[in-house]
Design a protein around this motif. Sequence first.
Motif, short mmCIF file in Angstrom:
data_model
loop_
_atom_site.label_atom_id
_atom_site.label_comp_id
_atom_site.label_asym_id
_atom_site.label_seq_id
_atom_site.Cartn_x
_atom_site.Cartn_y
_atom_site.Cartn_z
N TYR A 68 -38.00 2.39 -34.15
CA TYR A 68 -36.65 2.72 -33.37
C TYR A 68 -35.74 3.80 -34.07
CZ TYR A 68 -37.92 -0.48 -29.75
OH TYR A 68 -38.41 -0.97 -28.63
N GLN B 136 -46.24 -5.99 -23.81
CA GLN B 136 -45.74 -5.35 -24.88
C GLN B 136 -44.69 -4.12 -24.41
OE1 GLN B 136 -49.73 -3.79 -25.97
NE2 GLN B 136 -49.09 -3.88 -28.05
N SER C 105 -44.41 -8.44 -30.77
CA SER C 105 -44.87 -6.90 -30.41
C SER C 105 -46.15 -6.76 -31.77
CB SER C 105 -43.63 -6.02 -30.80
OG SER C 105 -44.04 -4.84 -30.80
N TYR D 78 -40.95 -4.25 -25.68
CA TYR D 78 -40.48 -3.04 -26.25
C TYR D 78 -39.06 -2.76 -25.68
CZ TYR D 78 -39.98 1.94 -27.42
OH TYR D 78 -39.48 3.14 -27.78
#
Length: 641
Positions: free
Chosen positions: A198, A131, A116, A135
């Motif tokens: 996150y 990507q 990433s 994710y």
Amino acid sequence: MTADNYRYDDAEEEAELEFLRESLEQMDNLADKTTQLLKVFDIRLKNLGRIIAPIYKSTQKLTRLYDNIEVTMSSLDDTLLFFNVAKDETDTIHAGPDENELLPYLDSINRLKDASDALKQLDLDSASQSQQEIYELLRIGLGNLSQLFSQWLKQHSGGIDPVAYHSVVDVPTFPTDTEKLLSMLATYLNLVNDEVSYDLKLTKTYAGIRTRHLQKSLAQFGDMSNGYIRSNSYDGQLPGQNRYSEAASRSNPSEVRFCTIRNEHWYEPGTSPYAQYTLNMVKLFQAERDLVRRIMPTVISEETFISTTDRPFETFIATGEKMVSFFLSSPLYEVLQALDVYGYMLENDSVLDSLLSLRQRHHNGLPKLLSRLQLHLSKSFTALINMIRSPFKDDTMPKQTGGVHELVYNTLTFLAYVIIYKDLLTNIFLPLGDGHWNQGTVHDAHNVSQHASDPSDGLSIFQHYLRDVVEALSFMIEQGGKQMKRPALQFVFLINNHSYLARALRDAMYAGDEHSQSLGLGDLVGRSALSRPESQIERSRKGYMATWKALMSSFPAATLSPAEKLSMFNQGFDEMVRAQKAYEIFDTDVRAMLISDACDAVLPDYEAFLRQNPDRSPEFTRAMKYTPRDIQRKLSAMLDD
């Protein structure tokens, strides 16, 4: 030598010299030619250097270009691999972590994270799909780890009984291996959470699970506290209380109960459900703080602990508010529990502040509770002495039985328990000042003792208060005696109650050993406090004997015959003995004293009367109902149940 010979030698030398000259000339010519040749070589070398220099520079550029191409090809190979990471790690991520072998799953997430980061730097449209896939896999993978973290937490977060564990170190938490895994996982999740942006809500996850654990562990104490309030709260009319009583009656039901109902269930120190609530909550909070520090990363451990304990602490404060409200409307004997609760809370105030940073967070729930309790306690002791000084209203009149009045019993028992909290009370009394309980009230001068020996010492002030209570009790007993409707009953009431007061003081003197700081009520008020009840006992005994002697007031009468005198005595004696049987005298010493006084009052005069009338006429014989032995036997049994 001849001249010809000399000439020959000169010619030879000349020839040699000529030869040498010619040779030197040739050598000079050769050197010139060589120099010219070298000059030509030098010119040519210089020209060659000018020709080679651009070629060399081009070669260097070509070498660098080759190296760059090689590095680029290698980076391109690595970058092309990142495009395939999502495909390679999909099965591992969806399968979830193996609880017994967590590292491979963490490695898989690390590869996704690296991919990433690399694809973000490319900023290529062709990388957007990869990507997005990475994710999504990171979201799933980190979610699985968070679920595993929750699962491990829940395994040992089902609630415990803290009473079973004596100290903080005894409180069970997690097995060592599980704790290490939780710590490793929490550290990893917190680190990755910051790097990939996150919101895993790690603090919320921990707090949600462990908050329920704490609440479940402490629920029994909240239930017991609320149950105690429900079972001991009194609403409605008291037994024997006139619903439409006049203004002369007491409006406070708790005071009526203290004055009229003898309390048989006195509070024992340390048994309050809320005191136990305080003690065990602090114990669990301390254990939880240590656990949080071992599991959660340092940067979020304090926030996690506060979030975990906030709700259980708020529940504790809410229950405390209910307890204080209960104390405010309860009979005075509940002050003992209020004192105990206040002591436990005061003792743990600094501990809770250190644990929860209460003052730093401007959380004033606990200080408010302590302030309300302290105010209630100070008012309660003033209310007690004021109530003793004005005890008798329409609904609190003493019973016509001569027994120990409920207010005397309750007050002395209350004081015996109160002195257990002597140290706590001295700190409450000191800032209020000496004699604060007398301020704003009207009372007789003889109902107040001397000032404290040291007005700047809390213990001296407390002792002054106790002396005033004892003085007020003695005065109240005298007032109660005046409420008795029969003369003999009046003296029985005075003897009974003053004897109970005197015994309570005597038995409480030197209650502890001489090296102990535990003092009884008698020690605190001093031996001088005994003088008033003891003198009242002696005075009342004389009055009691006089009521018996009154039975023989007809003996000296000249207008009556001996038989008539005996008949009058018998009638009065039977009525007196019958009345005595209704009296409540539970103290065997007081019973023996009253019987002895009655015998001393009756028998000598009765025997003297019989000796003065030796002739036994038929009328006299019929009137003589009792012999001296019969009278003694009757008096000895008159107080039997």
